[in-house]
Design an enzyme around this catalytic site. Structure first.
Site, mmCIF file in Angstrom:
data_model
loop_
_atom_site.group_PDB
_atom_site.id
_atom_site.type_symbol
_atom_site.label_atom_id
_atom_site.label_comp_id
_atom_site.label_asym_id
_atom_site.label_seq_id
_atom_site.Cartn_x
_atom_site.Cartn_y
_atom_site.Cartn_z
ATOM 1 N N GLU A 156 66.807 59.772 93.233
ATOM 2 C CA GLU A 156 67.252 61.066 92.688
ATOM 3 C C GLU A 156 66.878 62.514 92.699
ATOM 4 O OE1 GLU A 156 67.317 59.810 87.755
ATOM 5 O OE2 GLU A 156 68.043 57.846 88.991
ATOM 6 N N ASN A 202 66.704 57.158 96.556
ATOM 7 C CA ASN A 202 67.769 56.200 95.791
ATOM 8 C C ASN A 202 68.043 57.117 95.308
ATOM 9 O OD1 ASN A 202 68.152 53.710 94.976
ATOM 10 N ND2 ASN A 202 66.428 54.213 93.258
ATOM 11 N N HIS A 242 75.172 52.444 88.870
ATOM 12 C CA HIS A 242 75.375 51.957 87.240
ATOM 13 C C HIS A 242 76.905 52.316 87.736
ATOM 14 C CE1 HIS A 242 71.213 51.911 86.782
ATOM 15 N NE2 HIS A 242 70.889 52.842 87.306
ATOM 16 N N GLU A 257 70.181 49.345 92.003
ATOM 17 C CA GLU A 257 70.100 49.330 90.181
ATOM 18 C C GLU A 257 71.920 48.898 89.523
ATOM 19 O OE1 GLU A 257 68.631 52.801 88.900
ATOM 20 O OE2 GLU A 257 67.335 52.967 90.406
ATOM 21 N N ASP A 264 74.591 47.287 87.501
ATOM 22 C CA ASP A 264 75.406 47.462 85.837
ATOM 23 C C ASP A 264 76.506 47.704 85.541
ATOM 24 O OD1 ASP A 264 74.333 49.745 85.592
ATOM 25 O OD2 ASP A 264 72.386 49.165 84.354
HETATM 26 O O1 9MR Z 1 65.493 51.637 83.151
HETATM 27 C C1 9MR Z 1 64.831 52.888 82.866
HETATM 28 C C2 9MR Z 1 64.441 53.046 81.615
HETATM 29 O O2 9MR Z 1 63.928 52.073 80.630
HETATM 30 C C3 9MR Z 1 64.049 54.074 81.724
HETATM 31 O O3 9MR Z 1 63.658 54.724 79.111
HETATM 32 C C4 9MR Z 1 64.587 55.946 81.683
HETATM 33 C C5 9MR Z 1 64.605 56.185 82.095
HETATM 34 O O4 9MR Z 1 63.590 57.448 82.551
HETATM 35 O O5 9MR Z 1 64.271 54.795 83.665
HETATM 36 C C6 9MR Z 1 65.753 53.776 83.543
HETATM 37 O O6 9MR Z 1 65.611 53.416 84.980
HETATM 38 C C7 9MR Z 1 66.092 54.252 85.878
HETATM 39 C C8 9MR Z 1 65.012 54.352 87.237
HETATM 40 O O7 9MR Z 1 64.111 54.370 87.231
HETATM 41 C C9 9MR Z 1 66.192 55.507 88.190
HETATM 42 N N1 9MR Z 1 67.398 54.816 87.952
HETATM 43 C C10 9MR Z 1 68.592 55.487 86.484
HETATM 44 C C11 9MR Z 1 67.891 54.282 85.794
HETATM 45 C C12 9MR Z 1 67.964 54.343 84.413
HETATM 46 O O8 9MR Z 1 67.919 55.367 83.655
#
Ligand code: 9MR
Length: 642
Positions: A323, A366, A401, A430, A432
């Site tokens: 990101e 990513n 997402h 990722e 969903d």
């Molecule tokens: O799934 C992850 C969640 O449990 C955490 O609270 C969150 C916040 O830091 O991060 C989530 O995973 C993220 C991923 O690492 C990067 N892309 C977005 C995902 C969803 O927020």
């Protein structure tokens, strides 16, 4: 109270009854009543095992009570983390997901309260948040409800409540913890990884998802694993030079033992990175000085070398940076602390070091929303520039997402096509599919038509990805099943259901959309039929108590149009048999007079096509017994209880 459940938009698409019926046969199992493992009502004059976390005083009181006459008072707090605490080691079994509910009230003023679990292993304490900051005050009781799954062996396990800033007296009451037993996984359905074999299909997982039925589901269907949080900086190097693999190793070992690939997520991110990383030698936050930049890049290099070396060839793909793009910046780079201190050099350094430390691994950049043309094009420009400079980038990760109505297949295809000239691998990292299309929506349970729309989305997207065999080298879903998804608290707190398996680990229409689309019908919906108020009483009602505690309960009610004419409004009536009272109701408006209740539709769920349903939920109070109503009427005439 639970986070208020918000508005529901009327559905753009209503589904033909036959399609819905077909879908229902493949749909989620109904949840049985939860099994309660813990209740504290503080009605017996004791503290029922609750103590303080330090020197604060915990006493039984009758000053205020949520239900009955007693509650628990905490006085003499000298820090906001001090609060009531209960040993739950005997009650909480590893791998089981508990719903925990506590009512909280302050003696004075207002603040935020949160609910957490403190667990100790090898003498080291870890803190898991169950419910995040929730506004509380002295004027009312506020309910904190969240889910918790213990994933590790522990010597001690304690539930506790704290506040975020103030240290005044507080009260808790009517504590409950319960679980819904998962079902055995379906062993007679095709394994996803056998059906989709153009690339490994993976799931992101957290600690407990390698255990018991979750582990079986993971092993049956998935060929790849991404630790969802366990490889992030805050987990692997919480303090400088203190590397920890306690969270990630069990997940990676599970993958190894089952012959699964592992995606390493992620070496560099602006989130879940401890504050020490960005703190200069002078103890101040880093700024854009040469000294801070050198220190930061040194920490980055050390971190990547250590973590990559620990896993060696077991991790074949790393999300090196996550990101980093901001399409609103002219240069397309997110203004994170990484960027403000080190500029683009943090990305260059990360890839260079990762290549040296893990020469076998594919190195990825990513990001999310890469289907959105503005974001996509900035990412493209960045990768093109870095590759031209010789920075070793092997692949682009598209998070995906998405939701049931966004984006289109054409836009997603354009996303994939955009990167073809760059000669990089592409992975869906990722994915969903949220059942919600806006922040204002909230459903007590996933509506059948949303689940079908979701199935179409999964069907169409996975079919698209399969056309890119060779270009797309992995597709990962951000979660295993709907019982554990980050979307339950993002962007607002509400139950989402974005994955292929439901909360009880059973295959959803979305699974069939991928595995055998003939099982979900061939259409994508038809226009909403129009009509007036129900012409006949062709309806059925499902009334479910979804949670119950001393004095209180929560219920979900679903009314289904079993006739052939669409409704544009409805009003459901019943009599409570044991003096129950509705306290708060969402997705409808309630009137109660004595035992008689009438619930009319809200502005957004009055339209119910044949075969479709409308749902609402409520919190109520009860004493003695809490039987479900024996009969219902719809707009005045009898309606069958399902
Ligand atoms: O799934 C992850 C969640 O449990 C955490 O609270 C969150 C916040 O830091 O991060 C989530 O995973 C993220 C991923 O690492 C990067 N892309 C977005 C995902 C969803 O927020």
């Amino acid at each position: 109270m639970r986070a208020p459940l918000r508005t529901i938009l009327s559905l753009a698409i209503a589904l033909p009854a036959a399609t819905v019926a077909m879908m229902t046969t493949a749909s989620a199992a109904e949840e049985p009543a939860p099994t309660t493992v813990l209740t504290n009502d503080f009605e017996d004059g004791t503290t029922q095992g609750w103590t303080g976390r330090a020197a604060e005083r915990v006493t039984h009181t009758t000053t205020v009570a949520h239900g009955g006459t007693g509650s628990l008072a905490v006085t003499g707090r000298t820090a906001s983390w001090q609060g009531p605490s209960l040993d739950v080691r005997a009650e909480f079994v590893q791998g089981t997901s508990y719903t925990i509910s506590v009512w909280v009230r302050l003696a004075e003023g207002s603040d935020n309260a949160r609910l957490s679990v403190e667990r100790r292993t090898g003498g080291v304490a870890s803190y898991d948040q169950v419910v995040g900051d929730t506004a509380v005050d002295s004027g009312r009781w506020v309910n904190l409800t969240g889910r918790y799954t213990l994933a590790t062996d522990v010597e001690s396990l304690r539930l506790y409540v704290e506040t975020s800033s103030t240290t005044g007296d507080l009260f808790i009451d009517d504590v409950a913890a319960s679980y819904v037993p998962v079902l055995p996984i379906q062993t007679d359905i095709p394994s996803l990884k056998d059906v989709v074999d153009e690339f490994p299909v993976g799931a992101a997982i957290t600690g407990a998802e390698i255990l018991t039925e979750h582990g079986q589901l993971l092993g049956k269907h998935f060929a790849s694993v991404t630790p969802g949080n366990a490889l992030k900086w805050d987990a692997t190097e919480p303090a400088e030079g203190a590397f920890s693999y306690a969270q990630a190793d069990p997940l990676v070992n599970f993958a190894k033992a089952h012959g699964m690939a592992v995606r390493g997520h992620t070496l560099v991110w602006h989130n879940q990175t401890p504050a020490w990383v960005f703190t200069g030698a002078d103890g101040e936050p880093m700024t854009a000085t040469a000294g801070d930049k050198a220190l930061l890049l040194g920490r980055l290099e050390n971190h990547i070398r250590e973590v990559a070396a620990h896993y060696g060839t077991t991790i074949g793909v790393w999300d090196v940076v996550n990101e980093v793009v901001d399409e609103n910046q002219t240069d397309g780079l997110r203004r994170s602390t990484w960027y403000t201190v080190a500029g683009l050099d943090y990305i260059r350094t990360a890839f260079r070091v990762a290549r040296e430390a893990a020469p076998h691994a594919k190195l990825f950049i990513n990001d999310y929303n890469t289907n959105v043309p503005a974001k996509r094009d900035k990412l493209y420009a960045l990768v093109a520039q870095l590759k031209a400079e010789g920075v070793p980038i092997d692949g682009v990760g598209h998070q995906m997402h998405v939701n049931v109505s966004w984006p289109t297949v054409a836009e997603t295809r354009a996303m994939l096509d955009k990167f073809l000239p760059l000669d990089v691998e592409q992975q869906i990292t990722e994915m969903d599919v949220s059942i919600y299309t806006g922040e204002g929506e909230s459903f007590p349970a996933p509506p059948a038509d949303r689940l079908l729309q979701q199935a179409y989305m999964y069907r169409d997207m996975v079919a698209l990805f399969r056309q890119y065999e060779g270009e797309i080298t992995s597709v990962t879903l951000w979660g295993l099943a709907d019982d554990n998804t980050w979307l339950d608290t993002f962007p607002v707190t509400r139950k989402d259901a974005p994955l292929l398996f439901d909360t009880r680990l059973q295959a959803k229409p979305a699974y069939w959309g991928v595995v055998d689309p003939s099982r979900i019908g061939a259409t994508t919906g038809s226009p909403t039929p129009t009509g007036g108020a129900p012409a006949t009483t062709a309806c059925s009602v499902t009334y479910r108590i979804t949670g119950s505690w001393q004095g209180g309960f929560q219920a979900d009610v679903r009314v289904t149009n079993t006739g052939t004419t669409a409704w544009t409004s409805w009003s459901l009536g019943w009599q409570f048999g044991a003096g129950q009272q509705i306290a708060q109701l969402w997705n409808g408006s309630a009137a109660q007079s004595g035992t008689a209740v009438t619930v009319a539709n809200a502005a957004w769920n009055g339209s119910v096509a044949p075969g479709a349903s409308a749902s609402f939920g409520f919190l109520g109070s009860w004493t003695g017994t809490n039987p479900a109503p024996a009969s219902f009427s719809l707009s005045g005439t009898a309606c069958a209880a399902a």
